[in-house]
Design an enzyme around this catalytic site. Structure first.
Site, mmCIF file in Angstrom:
data_model
loop_
_atom_site.group_PDB
_atom_site.id
_atom_site.type_symbol
_atom_site.label_atom_id
_atom_site.label_comp_id
_atom_site.label_asym_id
_atom_site.label_seq_id
_atom_site.Cartn_x
_atom_site.Cartn_y
_atom_site.Cartn_z
ATOM 1 N N PHE A 135 0.453 -1.113 0.065
ATOM 2 C CA PHE A 135 -0.191 0.252 -0.356
ATOM 3 C C PHE A 135 0.612 1.681 0.181
ATOM 4 C CE2 PHE A 135 -3.155 2.963 1.698
ATOM 5 C CZ PHE A 135 -3.724 3.006 0.777
ATOM 6 N N ASP A 212 2.438 -4.958 8.175
ATOM 7 C CA ASP A 212 0.537 -4.114 8.215
ATOM 8 C C ASP A 212 -0.136 -4.448 8.430
ATOM 9 O OD1 ASP A 212 -1.399 -3.322 6.839
ATOM 10 O OD2 ASP A 212 -0.269 -1.444 6.083
ATOM 11 N N TYR A 237 -10.882 0.368 10.503
ATOM 12 C CA TYR A 237 -12.049 1.208 10.264
ATOM 13 C C TYR A 237 -12.903 0.052 9.076
ATOM 14 C CZ TYR A 237 -8.070 3.405 7.412
ATOM 15 O OH TYR A 237 -7.307 3.317 6.722
ATOM 16 N N LYS A 238 -12.026 -0.866 8.905
ATOM 17 C CA LYS A 238 -12.003 -1.934 7.734
ATOM 18 C C LYS A 238 -13.108 -2.870 9.050
ATOM 19 C CE LYS A 238 -8.340 -0.892 5.282
ATOM 20 N NZ LYS A 238 -8.942 -0.311 3.956
ATOM 21 N N ARG A 386 -12.662 -4.271 -6.678
ATOM 22 C CA ARG A 386 -12.018 -5.049 -5.497
ATOM 23 C C ARG A 386 -13.153 -5.085 -4.789
ATOM 24 N NH1 ARG A 386 -7.722 -2.711 -1.460
ATOM 25 N NH2 ARG A 386 -9.492 -1.289 -0.456
#
Length: 421
Positions: A135, A212, A237-238, A386
């Site tokens: 990322f 990560d 927040y995922k 995605r």
């Protein structure tokens, strides 16, 4: 507009409905806020849906601890919130014993603190291993730390449809390696890296392993203590549904806590924060990795999701995640491949995280139209769609309906003239 499910093979639609009927986690969907016009939410790996109880929690916080206790709440509970919530995350989703996880900062800031502390703890070693498919924030943080500390990054270029292997890491490791920073689940392809083996390889070379966990915490089973992980960071927040901008978590193995000195020395990480003394003395244990005032409001929503995750159990969540992504791959193969769609995620479920990346040159246009229809995946340039599947809030039929809309839009084409017979 025709029912998009009619564009899918009848056997797959039947399979989706049968999976929903047999789903042991189906009842959890009722816990989430309902949205008018939402057909399929396929972006749970970017932003988890809010829970109904969170609405009540936020309101009661205004009237309760904040409104009635005011500043007294700092002494009563808020000062310990970063470590108390960190222990909860550690127990429920990380496989981490108490005293090793803290909630603070954004993922970017937390990653910076961990990377900077790690390389400082390996003096004389001037290389960091990372990969070009990680990322952007991970890569940018590493570039900044390398420039700041005079280090060199050894870049691995993995297969974009897969991810970094232990063999690739071993080929770059050496006596100059200070640290390895990788994502456990690749944010594009969803490839699951071999965390235990890569961690062991880093240790064999005398380096620290930093992970990560943004796309794995709450979706995959993790055992950080058992794997000997040194450092890890992730967002909330995922799959932890903490809400937009909710604070990150950081994990530091207990054996390293006294050795590492984090670089952003703030008053909340001081041994005596209210002494207001002239110099900085780090707190003992994981608390030394806090910098500024804890984001108390931002910590509230994830507590509700952690309760659900603990009740459901990560093995059951992972099992449904595998089933959801497996169905997405089946639909792509049997209903979307005819329009030129390819699967850019691992087909082996053991190597696939909680999302599936589909590719087609027209997906940027398709994504915009899907959003207008109430089907919400996300687009990853240059040609990726995605499909992010949060097991506690997503049904199999919802997934099938969303991908049926994809088939319909591809059949229509850019000029919207149907190619269907």
């Amino acid at each position: 507009m025709a029912d998009p499910l009619t564009l899918l093979p009848e056997a797959l639609v039947g399979k989706a409905r049968a999976l929903d009927a047999a789903d042991p986690l189906a009842a959890y969907r009722d816990e989430f806020v309902e949205v008018d016009g939402l057909v399929a939410y396929l972006d749970g790996n970017s932003l988890g849906r809010p829970l109904k109880t969170t609405r009540e929690r936020l309101a009661s916080f205004v009237d309760g601890p904040w409104g009635s206790r005011l500043i007294r709440a700092w002494d009563e509970s808020w000062m310990d919130a970063p470590t108390e919530l960190g222990d909860l995350i550690g127990r429920v989703v990380l496989g981490a014993a108490p005293g090793q996880t803290v909630v603070a900062d954004s993922t970017t800031v937390m990653l910076y603190k961990l990377v900077r502390a790690a390389v400082a703890a390996r003096p004389g070693r001037e290389e960091i291993i990372a990969d070009t498919q990680n990322f952007p924030t991970d890569r940018y943080v590493l570039e900044g730390v390398a420039a700041e500390c005079g280090l060199r990054i050894r870049w691995i270029s993995p297969d974009p449809a897969a991810g970094v292997t232990v063999e690739q890491v071993r080929a770059e490791l050496g006596p100059r390696t200070a640290a390895v920073l990788l994502s456990h689940v690749a944010y594009k392809s969803a490839y699951v890296a071999d965390l235990p083996a890569i961690t062991a390889a880093a240790h064999a070379a005398g380096a620290l392993a930093i992970w990560d966990l943004c796309h794995s915490a709450g979706a995959l089973e993790l055992a950080l203590d058992e794997a000997g992980v040194d450092l890890a960071a992730g967002c909330t927040y995922k799959y932890l549904n903490g809400g937009p901008g909710s604070p990150a978590f950081g994990y530091v193995a207990r054996r390293l806590q006294d050795e590492l000195r984090q670089p952003i020395q703030g008053w909340m990480g001081h041994a005596e924060p209210f002494a207001m003394g002239p110099g900085y003395e780090p707190a003992s244990g994981i608390r030394r990795f806090i910098s500024g005032t804890p984001p108390i409001v931002g910590m509230l929503p994830m507590r509700d999701m952690l309760t659900l995750v603990e009740r459901a159990g990560t093995p059951a969540i992972r099992a449904k995640s595998i089933a959801l992504t497996g169905l997405a791959v089946e639909i792509a193969d049997e209903a979307l491949a005819a329009y030129g769609v390819t699967v850019a995620s691992p087909r082996d479920p053991a190597l696939r995280g909680g999302h599936v990346l589909l590719e087609h040159p027209d997906f940027e246009r398709v994504t915009a139209e899907l959003w207008r229809r109430g089907v919400i995946p996300d687009f990853r340039p240059p040609r990726g769609l995605r499909i992010g599947l949060s097991p506690l809030s997503t049904s199999f039929t919802e997934l099938a309906a969303g991908l049926g809309h994809v088939a319909q839009l591809l059949a229509e084409g850019p000029d919207r003239r149907s190619a269907l017979p």
